[in-house]
Design a protein around this motif. Sequence first.
Motif, PDB file in Angstrom:
ATOM      1  N   VAL A 122      -0.679  -0.622  -5.011  1.00  0.00           N
ATOM      2  CA  VAL A 122      -1.659   0.157  -5.105  1.00  0.00           C
ATOM      3  C   VAL A 122      -1.211   1.161  -5.953  1.00  0.00           C
ATOM      4  CG1 VAL A 122      -3.118   2.068  -3.990  1.00  0.00           C
ATOM      5  CG2 VAL A 122      -2.826  -0.516  -2.977  1.00  0.00           C
ATOM      6  N   ASP A 123      -1.688   1.612  -6.956  1.00  0.00           N
ATOM      7  CA  ASP A 123      -1.144   2.426  -7.906  1.00  0.00           C
ATOM      8  C   ASP A 123      -1.042   4.010  -7.274  1.00  0.00           C
ATOM      9  OD1 ASP A 123      -0.248   3.664 -10.350  1.00  0.00           O
ATOM     10  OD2 ASP A 123      -2.044   3.817 -11.305  1.00  0.00           O
ATOM     11  N   GLY A 124       0.038   4.782  -7.430  1.00  0.00           N
ATOM     12  CA  GLY A 124       0.097   5.875  -7.011  1.00  0.00           C
ATOM     13  C   GLY A 124       0.893   6.168  -5.684  1.00  0.00           C
ATOM     14  N   ASN A 125       0.729   4.734  -4.801  1.00  0.00           N
ATOM     15  CA  ASN A 125       1.091   4.760  -3.407  1.00  0.00           C
ATOM     16  C   ASN A 125       2.073   3.922  -3.175  1.00  0.00           C
ATOM     17  OD1 ASN A 125      -0.846   6.755  -2.619  1.00  0.00           O
ATOM     18  ND2 ASN A 125      -2.267   5.149  -2.365  1.00  0.00           N
ATOM     19  N   ALA A 126       2.023   2.715  -3.860  1.00  0.00           N
ATOM     20  CA  ALA A 126       2.967   1.734  -3.430  1.00  0.00           C
ATOM     21  C   ALA A 126       4.471   1.830  -4.420  1.00  0.00           C
ATOM     22  CB  ALA A 126       2.489   0.258  -3.866  1.00  0.00           C
ATOM     23  N   GLN A 168      -9.257  -2.958  -3.306  1.00  0.00           N
ATOM     24  CA  GLN A 168      -9.164  -3.941  -4.539  1.00  0.00           C
ATOM     25  C   GLN A 168      -7.707  -4.854  -4.265  1.00  0.00           C
ATOM     26  OE1 GLN A 168      -8.986  -0.723  -7.519  1.00  0.00           O
ATOM     27  NE2 GLN A 168     -11.078  -1.458  -8.312  1.00  0.00           N
ATOM     28  N   VAL A 169      -6.752  -4.587  -3.828  1.00  0.00           N
ATOM     29  CA  VAL A 169      -5.620  -5.347  -3.579  1.00  0.00           C
ATOM     30  C   VAL A 169      -5.973  -6.187  -2.741  1.00  0.00           C
ATOM     31  CG1 VAL A 169      -4.243  -3.802  -2.143  1.00  0.00           C
ATOM     32  CG2 VAL A 169      -3.210  -5.577  -3.436  1.00  0.00           C
ATOM     33  N   ILE A 170      -6.735  -6.037  -1.726  1.00  0.00           N
ATOM     34  CA  ILE A 170      -6.803  -6.821  -0.507  1.00  0.00           C
ATOM     35  C   ILE A 170      -7.994  -8.108  -0.982  1.00  0.00           C
ATOM     36  CG2 ILE A 170      -8.167  -7.047   1.630  1.00  0.00           C
ATOM     37  CD1 ILE A 170      -6.811  -4.506   2.601  1.00  0.00           C
ATOM     38  N   ALA A 171      -9.065  -7.531  -1.795  1.00  0.00           N
ATOM     39  CA  ALA A 171      -9.809  -8.515  -2.209  1.00  0.00           C
ATOM     40  C   ALA A 171      -9.279  -9.512  -3.281  1.00  0.00           C
ATOM     41  CB  ALA A 171     -10.905  -7.611  -3.137  1.00  0.00           C
ATOM     42  N   ALA A 172      -8.173  -8.900  -4.155  1.00  0.00           N
ATOM     43  CA  ALA A 172      -7.497  -9.826  -5.003  1.00  0.00           C
ATOM     44  C   ALA A 172      -6.737 -11.035  -4.354  1.00  0.00           C
ATOM     45  CB  ALA A 172      -6.651  -8.976  -5.909  1.00  0.00           C
ATOM     46  N   ALA A 173      -5.999 -10.410  -3.244  1.00  0.00           N
ATOM     47  CA  ALA A 173      -5.227 -11.281  -2.267  1.00  0.00           C
ATOM     48  C   ALA A 173      -6.048 -12.441  -1.751  1.00  0.00           C
ATOM     49  CB  ALA A 173      -4.654 -10.554  -1.199  1.00  0.00           C
ATOM     50  N   ARG A 174      -7.294 -12.102  -1.240  1.00  0.00           N
ATOM     51  CA  ARG A 174      -8.365 -12.929  -0.626  1.00  0.00           C
ATOM     52  C   ARG A 174      -8.616 -13.940  -1.855  1.00  0.00           C
ATOM     53  NH1 ARG A 174     -12.911 -10.295   2.893  1.00  0.00           N
ATOM     54  NH2 ARG A 174     -13.281 -12.641   3.051  1.00  0.00           N
ATOM     55  N   LEU A 175      -8.856 -13.696  -2.918  1.00  0.00           N
ATOM     56  CA  LEU A 175      -9.389 -14.317  -4.016  1.00  0.00           C
ATOM     57  C   LEU A 175      -8.282 -15.502  -4.555  1.00  0.00           C
ATOM     58  CD1 LEU A 175     -11.241 -15.206  -6.438  1.00  0.00           C
ATOM     59  CD2 LEU A 175     -10.529 -13.500  -7.825  1.00  0.00           C
ATOM     60  N   LEU A 176      -7.012 -14.964  -4.639  1.00  0.00           N
ATOM     61  CA  LEU A 176      -5.875 -15.779  -4.720  1.00  0.00           C
ATOM     62  C   LEU A 176      -5.620 -16.673  -3.799  1.00  0.00           C
ATOM     63  CD1 LEU A 176      -3.235 -16.529  -6.394  1.00  0.00           C
ATOM     64  CD2 LEU A 176      -2.000 -14.606  -4.960  1.00  0.00           C
ATOM     65  N   LEU A 177      -5.913 -16.374  -2.504  1.00  0.00           N
ATOM     66  CA  LEU A 177      -5.871 -17.468  -1.357  1.00  0.00           C
ATOM     67  C   LEU A 177      -6.717 -18.723  -1.438  1.00  0.00           C
ATOM     68  CD1 LEU A 177      -4.998 -15.119   1.619  1.00  0.00           C
ATOM     69  CD2 LEU A 177      -3.406 -17.138   0.460  1.00  0.00           C
ATOM     70  N   SER A 178      -8.048 -18.458  -2.125  1.00  0.00           N
ATOM     71  CA  SER A 178      -8.751 -19.501  -2.392  1.00  0.00           C
ATOM     72  C   SER A 178      -8.325 -20.546  -3.486  1.00  0.00           C
ATOM     73  CB  SER A 178     -10.137 -18.731  -2.750  1.00  0.00           C
ATOM     74  OG  SER A 178      -9.977 -18.404  -4.218  1.00  0.00           O
ATOM     75  N   TYR A 179      -7.484 -20.128  -4.021  1.00  0.00           N
ATOM     76  CA  TYR A 179      -6.678 -21.263  -5.081  1.00  0.00           C
ATOM     77  C   TYR A 179      -5.642 -21.925  -4.523  1.00  0.00           C
ATOM     78  CZ  TYR A 179      -9.305 -18.679  -8.660  1.00  0.00           C
ATOM     79  OH  TYR A 179     -10.180 -18.192  -9.549  1.00  0.00           O
ATOM     80  N   LEU A 180      -5.102 -21.449  -3.295  1.00  0.00           N
ATOM     81  CA  LEU A 180      -3.986 -22.230  -2.724  1.00  0.00           C
ATOM     82  C   LEU A 180      -4.230 -22.915  -1.590  1.00  0.00           C
ATOM     83  CD1 LEU A 180      -1.701 -19.044  -2.971  1.00  0.00           C
ATOM     84  CD2 LEU A 180      -1.853 -20.787  -4.433  1.00  0.00           C
ATOM     85  N   HIS A 230       0.681  -1.338  -0.229  1.00  0.00           N
ATOM     86  CA  HIS A 230       0.073  -0.062   0.063  1.00  0.00           C
ATOM     87  C   HIS A 230       1.009   1.223   0.112  1.00  0.00           C
ATOM     88  CE1 HIS A 230      -3.602  -2.441   0.769  1.00  0.00           C
ATOM     89  NE2 HIS A 230      -2.652  -3.094   1.797  1.00  0.00           N
ATOM     90  N   GLY A 231       2.208   1.150   0.302  1.00  0.00           N
ATOM     91  CA  GLY A 231       3.098   2.211   0.342  1.00  0.00           C
ATOM     92  C   GLY A 231       4.527   1.953   0.042  1.00  0.00           C
ATOM     93  N   PRO A 232       5.567   2.759   0.411  1.00  0.00           N
ATOM     94  CA  PRO A 232       6.730   2.442  -0.024  1.00  0.00           C
ATOM     95  C   PRO A 232       7.458   1.108   0.813  1.00  0.00           C
ATOM     96  CG  PRO A 232       6.776   4.518   1.330  1.00  0.00           C
ATOM     97  CD  PRO A 232       5.128   3.935   1.104  1.00  0.00           C
ATOM     98  N   SER A 233       8.234   0.630  -0.026  1.00  0.00           N
ATOM     99  CA  SER A 233       9.091  -0.428   0.495  1.00  0.00           C
ATOM    100  C   SER A 233      10.451  -0.455   0.241  1.00  0.00           C
ATOM    101  CB  SER A 233       8.749  -1.757   0.052  1.00  0.00           C
ATOM    102  OG  SER A 233       9.196  -2.900   0.602  1.00  0.00           O
ATOM    103  N   ALA A 234      11.509   0.350   0.982  1.00  0.00           N
ATOM    104  CA  ALA A 234      12.516   0.964   0.427  1.00  0.00           C
ATOM    105  C   ALA A 234      13.867   0.092   1.209  1.00  0.00           C
ATOM    106  CB  ALA A 234      12.918   2.445   0.912  1.00  0.00           C
TER     107      ALA A 234
END
Length: 366
Positions: free
Chosen positions: A36-40, A85-97, A16-20
Amino acid sequence: LQVRLSGRVPQICCLHGPSAAGGAYMPAFTDWVGMVDGNASMYLASPRVAEQVTGERTTLEEMGGARMHATVSGCGDEVFDSDWQVIAAARLLLSYLPSSWQAEPSRLTGAEPETDSWPDDLIPADPNTAYDAMSVISRLVDARTFFEIKPRWATEIVTGLARMDGRVVGIVANQPSVRSGAIFVDSADKAARFVMLCDAYNIPLIFLQDVPGFMVGVAVERQGIIRHGAKMVTAMASAVVPKFSVVLRKAYAAGYYAMCAPGFEPRATLALPTAAIGTMSPEASVSAVYANQIAAIDDPAEREAFVAARIVEQKADQNLLRMASEIVVDAIVQPNRLRIELSRRLAAADGWSRPAVGRHHVISPV
């Protein structure tokens, strides 16, 4: 800790933000990174530090923004407009794993594909005519279950998780609409990483082949196409999950090997009637093998007839029925029966298990 857990439990990063600096490696060790576009952002040094050290002037977005990492570096898997949206995508991905490497992915009630019609021209007979691999994938998997991995990076190959009759599968498909589906340095890395992900979490793999081979030329040789291609082959050959290979149209040269050729022991190699398997296209093969004879023929009409006859011979050598009789392919399947055929073979693989004693780790090309 992340390295010790790698391939044992799913690790998902929602950035969600910088990772430096050193913190930029934390997302890199995970199985999937949504940004997240513009933040991450991810970077080892800020633009200000980079300018002090190298004199280079840049912006945070250009050097380490979400879109750069999702399209150029491949460090990001997907870009999202908002946090939810990124959290929702992560939850969806976890449903496959599965919850760990010792568990199986959950099976749900199967669903029909988005469409089950196969127009005659869906896969053009001309191997040089492009089409969208997604038009094939959408006819094979349960409707609205395809979760694409790294969709913006190395787009000449498509990787993603889906369900087929409720079972989780991993799909690796050449994309003829981008660079003719040839395998480049980045697409080899993309496929290798995805195959390792599926193998770690007990997800069967389906390879959809329409590949002219690995890209050739000075530029890709200097980029290390041999080394990166070897990485892809190593990942594929090392995978112990059930593997299935489908030749949709052309399957040439080392690209055929990397996409799980019969020598790498897929559970089955299937082919559509449009398939052609060989070291290269008949036209290219004739040009290479008979170069001296062709050059020695002065009469244009005689030369053209000679080339045409040799092409007919090469095409006969790629005859699918002959290859089926020699068990190069296990079955020739009509397109509208492909999903049924794959579903049955996936069902037959239910209950598979890993070798009791795994081999010592390979030394993979870097």
